[in-house]
Motif scaffolding. Structure first.
Motif, PDB file in Angstrom:
ATOM      1  N   THR A  51      -2.965  12.313  -2.096  1.00 46.91           N
ATOM      2  CA  THR A  51      -2.098  11.219  -1.686  1.00 46.91           C
ATOM      3  C   THR A  51      -2.591  10.585  -0.400  1.00 46.91           C
ATOM      4  OG1 THR A  51      -0.213  12.272  -2.756  1.00 46.91           O
ATOM      5  CG2 THR A  51       0.274  10.602  -1.103  1.00 46.91           C
ATOM      6  N   MET A  52      -3.009  11.400   0.553  1.00 49.12           N
ATOM      7  CA  MET A  52      -3.529  10.844   1.810  1.00 49.12           C
ATOM      8  C   MET A  52      -4.803  10.046   1.579  1.00 49.12           C
ATOM      9  SD  MET A  52      -2.786  13.664   4.774  1.00 49.12           S
ATOM     10  CE  MET A  52      -3.770  14.948   4.054  1.00 49.12           C
ATOM     11  N   ILE A  53      -5.715  10.603   0.811  1.00 54.23           N
ATOM     12  CA  ILE A  53      -6.967   9.900   0.513  1.00 54.23           C
ATOM     13  C   ILE A  53      -6.672   8.615  -0.256  1.00 54.23           C
ATOM     14  CG2 ILE A  53      -9.118  10.030  -0.806  1.00 54.23           C
ATOM     15  CD1 ILE A  53      -9.143  13.063  -0.110  1.00 54.23           C
ATOM     16  N   ALA A  95       0.834  -1.200   0.000  1.00 55.01           N
ATOM     17  CA  ALA A  95       0.000   0.000   0.000  1.00 55.01           C
ATOM     18  C   ALA A  95       0.876   1.260   0.000  1.00 55.01           C
ATOM     19  CB  ALA A  95      -0.927  -0.003   1.209  1.00 55.01           C
ATOM     20  N   ALA A  96       1.998   1.231   0.718  1.00 54.53           N
ATOM     21  CA  ALA A  96       2.903   2.381   0.741  1.00 54.53           C
ATOM     22  C   ALA A  96       3.519   2.619  -0.633  1.00 54.53           C
ATOM     23  CB  ALA A  96       3.985   2.175   1.791  1.00 54.53           C
ATOM     24  N   ALA A  97       3.872   1.546  -1.338  1.00 57.12           N
ATOM     25  CA  ALA A  97       4.449   1.687  -2.676  1.00 57.12           C
ATOM     26  C   ALA A  97       3.433   2.280  -3.648  1.00 57.12           C
ATOM     27  CB  ALA A  97       4.939   0.334  -3.177  1.00 57.12           C
ATOM     28  N   ILE A  98       2.198   1.815  -3.561  1.00 57.48           N
ATOM     29  CA  ILE A  98       1.145   2.360  -4.432  1.00 57.48           C
ATOM     30  C   ILE A  98       0.876   3.815  -4.071  1.00 57.48           C
ATOM     31  CG2 ILE A  98      -1.292   2.147  -5.076  1.00 57.48           C
ATOM     32  CD1 ILE A  98      -0.948  -0.910  -4.636  1.00 57.48           C
ATOM     33  N   GLY A 137      -3.918   6.930  -0.255  1.00 58.33           N
ATOM     34  CA  GLY A 137      -3.232   5.992   0.622  1.00 58.33           C
ATOM     35  C   GLY A 137      -4.184   5.227   1.516  1.00 58.33           C
ATOM     36  N   VAL A 138      -5.150   5.917   2.074  1.00 57.33           N
ATOM     37  CA  VAL A 138      -6.129   5.254   2.941  1.00 57.33           C
ATOM     38  C   VAL A 138      -6.979   4.280   2.130  1.00 57.33           C
ATOM     39  CG1 VAL A 138      -8.182   5.646   4.358  1.00 57.33           C
ATOM     40  CG2 VAL A 138      -6.198   7.130   4.622  1.00 57.33           C
ATOM     41  N   ILE A 139      -7.424   4.717   0.969  1.00 54.90           N
ATOM     42  CA  ILE A 139      -8.235   3.842   0.120  1.00 54.90           C
ATOM     43  C   ILE A 139      -7.408   2.645  -0.347  1.00 54.90           C
ATOM     44  CG2 ILE A 139      -9.403   3.700  -2.121  1.00 54.90           C
ATOM     45  CD1 ILE A 139     -10.327   6.611  -1.625  1.00 54.90           C
ATOM     46  N   THR A 140      -6.170   2.909  -0.726  1.00 51.20           N
ATOM     47  CA  THR A 140      -5.289   1.821  -1.173  1.00 51.20           C
ATOM     48  C   THR A 140      -5.077   0.800  -0.074  1.00 51.20           C
ATOM     49  OG1 THR A 140      -4.160   3.300  -2.714  1.00 51.20           O
ATOM     50  CG2 THR A 140      -2.994   1.291  -2.073  1.00 51.20           C
ATOM     51  N   ILE A 183       1.031   7.290  -6.277  1.00 44.79           N
ATOM     52  CA  ILE A 183      -0.021   8.314  -6.309  1.00 44.79           C
ATOM     53  C   ILE A 183       0.590   9.687  -6.032  1.00 44.79           C
ATOM     54  CG2 ILE A 183      -2.093   9.172  -5.135  1.00 44.79           C
ATOM     55  CD1 ILE A 183      -2.833   6.209  -4.618  1.00 44.79           C
ATOM     56  N   ALA A 184       1.504   9.749  -5.051  1.00 48.43           N
ATOM     57  CA  ALA A 184       2.142  11.023  -4.710  1.00 48.43           C
ATOM     58  C   ALA A 184       2.964  11.562  -5.872  1.00 48.43           C
ATOM     59  CB  ALA A 184       3.019  10.848  -3.473  1.00 48.43           C
ATOM     60  N   ILE A 185       3.699  10.684  -6.541  1.00 47.46           N
ATOM     61  CA  ILE A 185       4.523  11.119  -7.670  1.00 47.46           C
ATOM     62  C   ILE A 185       3.639  11.578  -8.822  1.00 47.46           C
ATOM     63  CG2 ILE A 185       6.123  10.296  -9.442  1.00 47.46           C
ATOM     64  CD1 ILE A 185       7.336   8.478  -7.249  1.00 47.46           C
ATOM     65  N   TYR A 186       2.555  10.859  -9.073  1.00 45.94           N
ATOM     66  CA  TYR A 186       1.674  11.192 -10.193  1.00 45.94           C
ATOM     67  C   TYR A 186       0.882  12.472  -9.947  1.00 45.94           C
ATOM     68  CZ  TYR A 186      -1.962  10.751 -13.715  1.00 45.94           C
ATOM     69  OH  TYR A 186      -2.817  10.993 -14.748  1.00 45.94           O
TER      70      TYR A 186
END
Length: 97
Positions: free
Chosen positions: A82-84, A65-68, A86-89, A72-75
């Motif tokens: 990114t926070m949203i 999940a952290a890698a995904i 990350g939680v969903i991921t 998201i943060a890079i994109y």
């Protein structure tokens, strides 16, 4: 009220004030020195330190999940997305695996 308690409260008040003054003085000294760039980078460094310490104790699901979330943060280059994301991921990955 007992005198010991008053001394304790007074000592804690002085210590609190001293910590704040010391931080202010130290910050001003750093701003005037050749290490002023550290203050500009400090928020990012603190976030990286918090994330790194959190990642040291998670499971493989958390790492995935952290890698995904990193992708998201890079994109997106957006903290809120990114926070949203990350939680969903994390929710999706932990329910799928």
């Amino acid at each position: 009220m007992n005198h010991d308690i008053l001394y304790l409260i007074g000592g804690l008040a002085v210590a609190t004030y001293a910590i704040r003054v010391l931080g202010l003085v130290t910050g001003n000294m750093i701003q005037r020195s050749r290490f002023a760039w550290v203050l500009d980078e400090l928020p990012g460094l603190l976030i990286v330190a918090l994330v790194a310490s959190s990642l040291s104790s998670i499971t493989q699901v958390g790492w995935l999940a952290a890698a995904i979330t990193l992708m998201i943060a890079i994109y997106t280059n957006n903290v809120v997305l990114t926070m949203i994301g990350g939680v969903i991921t994390f929710a999706l990955v932990s329910n799928l695996l």
